[in-house]
Design a protein around this motif. Sequence first.
Motif, PDB file in Angstrom:
ATOM      1  N   LEU A  19       0.829  -1.205   0.000  1.00 47.26           N
ATOM      2  CA  LEU A  19       0.000   0.000   0.000  1.00 47.26           C
ATOM      3  C   LEU A  19       0.862   1.254   0.000  1.00 47.26           C
ATOM      4  O   LEU A  19       0.622   2.184  -0.781  1.00 47.26           O
ATOM      5  CB  LEU A  19      -0.927   0.011   1.229  1.00 47.26           C
ATOM      6  CG  LEU A  19      -1.762   1.277   1.421  1.00 47.26           C
ATOM      7  CD1 LEU A  19      -2.745   1.458   0.271  1.00 47.26           C
ATOM      8  CD2 LEU A  19      -2.483   1.231   2.755  1.00 47.26           C
ATOM      9  N   SER A  23       1.029   3.736  -3.145  1.00 47.69           N
ATOM     10  CA  SER A  23       0.638   5.117  -2.872  1.00 47.69           C
ATOM     11  C   SER A  23       1.744   6.089  -3.289  1.00 47.69           C
ATOM     12  O   SER A  23       1.481   7.105  -3.942  1.00 47.69           O
ATOM     13  CB  SER A  23       0.325   5.274  -1.386  1.00 47.69           C
ATOM     14  OG  SER A  23       0.003   6.591  -1.082  1.00 47.69           O
ATOM     15  N   SER A  24       2.973   5.787  -2.939  1.00 46.34           N
ATOM     16  CA  SER A  24       4.100   6.656  -3.287  1.00 46.34           C
ATOM     17  C   SER A  24       4.323   6.727  -4.796  1.00 46.34           C
ATOM     18  O   SER A  24       4.525   7.814  -5.353  1.00 46.34           O
ATOM     19  CB  SER A  24       5.382   6.173  -2.607  1.00 46.34           C
ATOM     20  OG  SER A  24       5.268   6.287  -1.208  1.00 46.34           O
ATOM     21  N   ARG A  27       1.326   8.601  -6.409  1.00 49.12           N
ATOM     22  CA  ARG A  27       1.362  10.044  -6.109  1.00 49.12           C
ATOM     23  C   ARG A  27       2.459  10.730  -6.916  1.00 49.12           C
ATOM     24  O   ARG A  27       2.241  11.824  -7.438  1.00 49.12           O
ATOM     25  CB  ARG A  27       1.572  10.256  -4.612  1.00 49.12           C
ATOM     26  CG  ARG A  27       1.658  11.727  -4.276  1.00 49.12           C
ATOM     27  CD  ARG A  27       0.889  12.088  -3.101  1.00 49.12           C
ATOM     28  NE  ARG A  27       0.979  13.520  -2.852  1.00 49.12           N
ATOM     29  CZ  ARG A  27       0.561  14.060  -1.760  1.00 49.12           C
ATOM     30  NH1 ARG A  27       0.012  13.334  -0.836  1.00 49.12           N
ATOM     31  NH2 ARG A  27       0.673  15.349  -1.589  1.00 49.12           N
ATOM     32  N   ARG A 147     -10.505   4.269   5.767  1.00 47.27           N
ATOM     33  CA  ARG A 147     -10.575   5.730   5.805  1.00 47.27           C
ATOM     34  C   ARG A 147     -11.568   6.204   6.861  1.00 47.27           C
ATOM     35  O   ARG A 147     -11.273   7.098   7.650  1.00 47.27           O
ATOM     36  CB  ARG A 147     -10.990   6.282   4.445  1.00 47.27           C
ATOM     37  CG  ARG A 147     -11.035   7.813   4.430  1.00 47.27           C
ATOM     38  CD  ARG A 147     -12.043   8.407   3.475  1.00 47.27           C
ATOM     39  NE  ARG A 147     -13.371   7.892   3.687  1.00 47.27           N
ATOM     40  CZ  ARG A 147     -14.236   7.713   2.680  1.00 47.27           C
ATOM     41  NH1 ARG A 147     -13.915   7.965   1.453  1.00 47.27           N
ATOM     42  NH2 ARG A 147     -15.445   7.247   2.934  1.00 47.27           N
TER      43      ARG A 147
END
Length: 171
Positions: A19, A23-24, A27, A147
Amino acid sequence: MVMASPSLEPAQLGAYFALIEVSSLLRHAVEQQLRDAGDLSYVQFQLLARLGDSPTGSHRMTDLADGVVYSRSGLTYQAQMLEQRGLVTRAPSPDDERSITVAITDDGRAVLADVFPGHIALLHESFFDTLTPDDVEHLAGVLTRVRDRMRASPPRSAAPRRRKDAAPRSA
């Protein structure tokens, strides 16, 4: 008495690292696309997209900061940069003169229109094309639960600010 520290199962650790890496990587690719297509930072894009999606085309700054999980002072700076480019306007809120309302301009909508096709293409190419529709539905459900749990006790930048004149909430 020494208490054992909690540990992660190998699958949990693998999921966590995957994850973080996804995500990195995503992004980084998104930030590059936004810079190239619209000279926007990631936060500036989030601001414009939220404003563009709003029925009124505007939001209070505190609500924007809570939504994008960004410090209020940092968001003020980003909104100022967008205002200097003519992409948003800022004015005292009609509901509370202590609050600032940010509104998207026609030029801001034009930048979004320029950025979105490449943004959507990048999301498909980098992320969604590797998933089945069932994968997307499952992933959305899982991430929404996580979330929502994290938002139940958000960091200060994401916590809705209590108004001074509001009565305290009872438990």
